[in-house]
Design an enzyme around this catalytic site. Structure first.
Site, short mmCIF file in Angstrom:
data_model
loop_
_atom_site.label_atom_id
_atom_site.label_comp_id
_atom_site.label_asym_id
_atom_site.label_seq_id
_atom_site.Cartn_x
_atom_site.Cartn_y
_atom_site.Cartn_z
N ARG A 159 -10.46 16.69 -12.54
CA ARG A 159 -9.12 16.96 -12.01
C ARG A 159 -8.11 16.48 -13.04
O ARG A 159 -8.21 15.36 -13.55
CB ARG A 159 -8.89 16.23 -10.68
CG ARG A 159 -7.71 16.83 -9.89
CD ARG A 159 -7.47 16.10 -8.59
NE ARG A 159 -6.68 14.90 -8.80
CZ ARG A 159 -6.72 13.83 -8.00
NH1 ARG A 159 -7.54 13.80 -6.97
NH2 ARG A 159 -5.96 12.78 -8.25
N ARG A 199 0.84 -1.19 0.00
CA ARG A 199 0.00 0.00 0.00
C ARG A 199 0.88 1.25 0.00
O ARG A 199 1.86 1.32 0.74
CB ARG A 199 -0.92 0.01 1.22
CG ARG A 199 -1.96 1.13 1.16
CD ARG A 199 -2.99 1.02 2.24
NE ARG A 199 -4.00 2.06 2.11
CZ ARG A 199 -5.01 2.24 2.94
NH1 ARG A 199 -5.15 1.43 3.97
NH2 ARG A 199 -5.87 3.21 2.75
N GLU A 249 -8.92 12.83 -14.14
CA GLU A 249 -9.82 12.25 -13.14
C GLU A 249 -11.22 12.84 -13.29
O GLU A 249 -11.49 13.96 -12.85
CB GLU A 249 -9.29 12.54 -11.73
CG GLU A 249 -7.97 11.87 -11.42
CD GLU A 249 -8.15 10.50 -10.80
OE1 GLU A 249 -9.29 9.98 -10.84
OE2 GLU A 249 -7.15 9.95 -10.29
#
Length: 290
Positions: free
Chosen positions: A245, A208, A262
């Site tokens: 975005r 992660r 985005e």
């Protein structure tokens, strides 16, 4: 009173909670709307009972892209969905970068490797492997030419899960000038932010990552604004976008290039840009028909 649903998801081990969600709900209610945050996959929701469904933080969609797109299609048929369903479908697959490039938008050079296709990995320079459908740098990693075996294992894992892979040169400018996110709302620039590099050397694809390291306020340059506007102008059909975005990095010669566009569920970073909340509320209410 207009009814507005802010579509989100259930936080989990790999999905962060949206810190801006409660802020937006409260601000919309204060402005006179009936606003509620709803998980996009919650059973029994009458989406047609809302004047507007605003996709906000459906940050688990890349794990369940088919199911999510079924919801998008169904929701778009019974109420106004922002952004529109056809835009969302187009933007969930990062092969759109090839379409932007064909339209003359400067983007990070990208090759695609679908399941069953042989990988042709760069022999010079660092490169990045990541899926065409993903978020938060999930399944993304950075490699040197001497790490082809590791990169092939990475590709095999993605292909086994049905993902098409993207192979891009690692844009070294991001280590110097970072990645800039230009946020548009209601057709106008809302604010901009800058963050540091996400993919550190040696970080495994299944680790992660910190999605927005060193996030801070940014004042976009004229060149960045021009590239962002070209990218938005190249979206098929020239649709009306409530929000967008554009993520930019510096390519060779320091010229901004689109890393990502985005249009589905971009983080608005309102905790960093609290002054933008009234403008977001105004645009959302207008989209809801008030």
């Amino acid at each position: 009173m207009v009814r507005i649903a802010l579509a989100t998801c259930r936080p989990g081990p790999e999905v962060s909670a949206d810190p801006d969600l409660s802020v937006l709900v409260a601000a919309l209610e204060e402005a006179g709307a009936d606003a509620v945050a709803v998980e996009w996959d919650r059973d029994g929701v009458d989406w047609g009972g809302f004047d507007l469904v605003l996709i906000r933080s459906t940050w688990d969609y890349s794990w369940r892209a088919g199911e999510f797109l079924e919801w998008v299609t169904a929701c778009g048929k019974v109420t106004r969905l922002a952004n529109p369903a056809d835009v969302v479908r187009w933007n969930t697959d990062k092969r759109y970068l090839g379409e932007l490039a064909a339209a003359g938008v400067p983007v990070v050079p990208t090759r695609y490797v679908a399941p069953g296709e042989a990988a042709e990995l760069p022999r010079e320079g660092e490169f990045v492997v990541k899926p065409t459908s993903g978020a938060g740098a999930r399944f993304a990693a950075r490699y040197t030419p001497g790490q082809h075996e590791s990169a092939v294992r990475h590709l095999d894992r993605m292909h086994a899960e049905g993902f098409t892979a993207m192979v891009q040169p690692y844009v070294a400018g991001i280590d110097v000038s970072g990645e800039r996110a230009l946020q548009f709302f209601g057709g106008r620039l809302l604010h901009a932010s800058r963050k540091g590099a996400v993919l550190a050397r040696g970080t495994a694809y299944d680790e992660r990552k910190v999605a927005h390291p060193g996030l801070r306020v940014w004042a976009p340059t004229r060149e960045e604004l021009a590239v962002a506007e070209r990218a938005l102008g190249a979206v098929p059909g020239a649709p009306e976008l409530l929000y967008a975005r554009v993520d930019l990095v510096d390519g060779e010669g320091g010229q901004p290039r689109v890393m990502e566009l985005e249009l589905v569920e971009p983080n608005l970073f309102l905790s960093l840009h609290a002054a933008s909340v009234p403008r977001v509320v105004e645009a959302v209410l207008a989209a809801a028909g008030r």
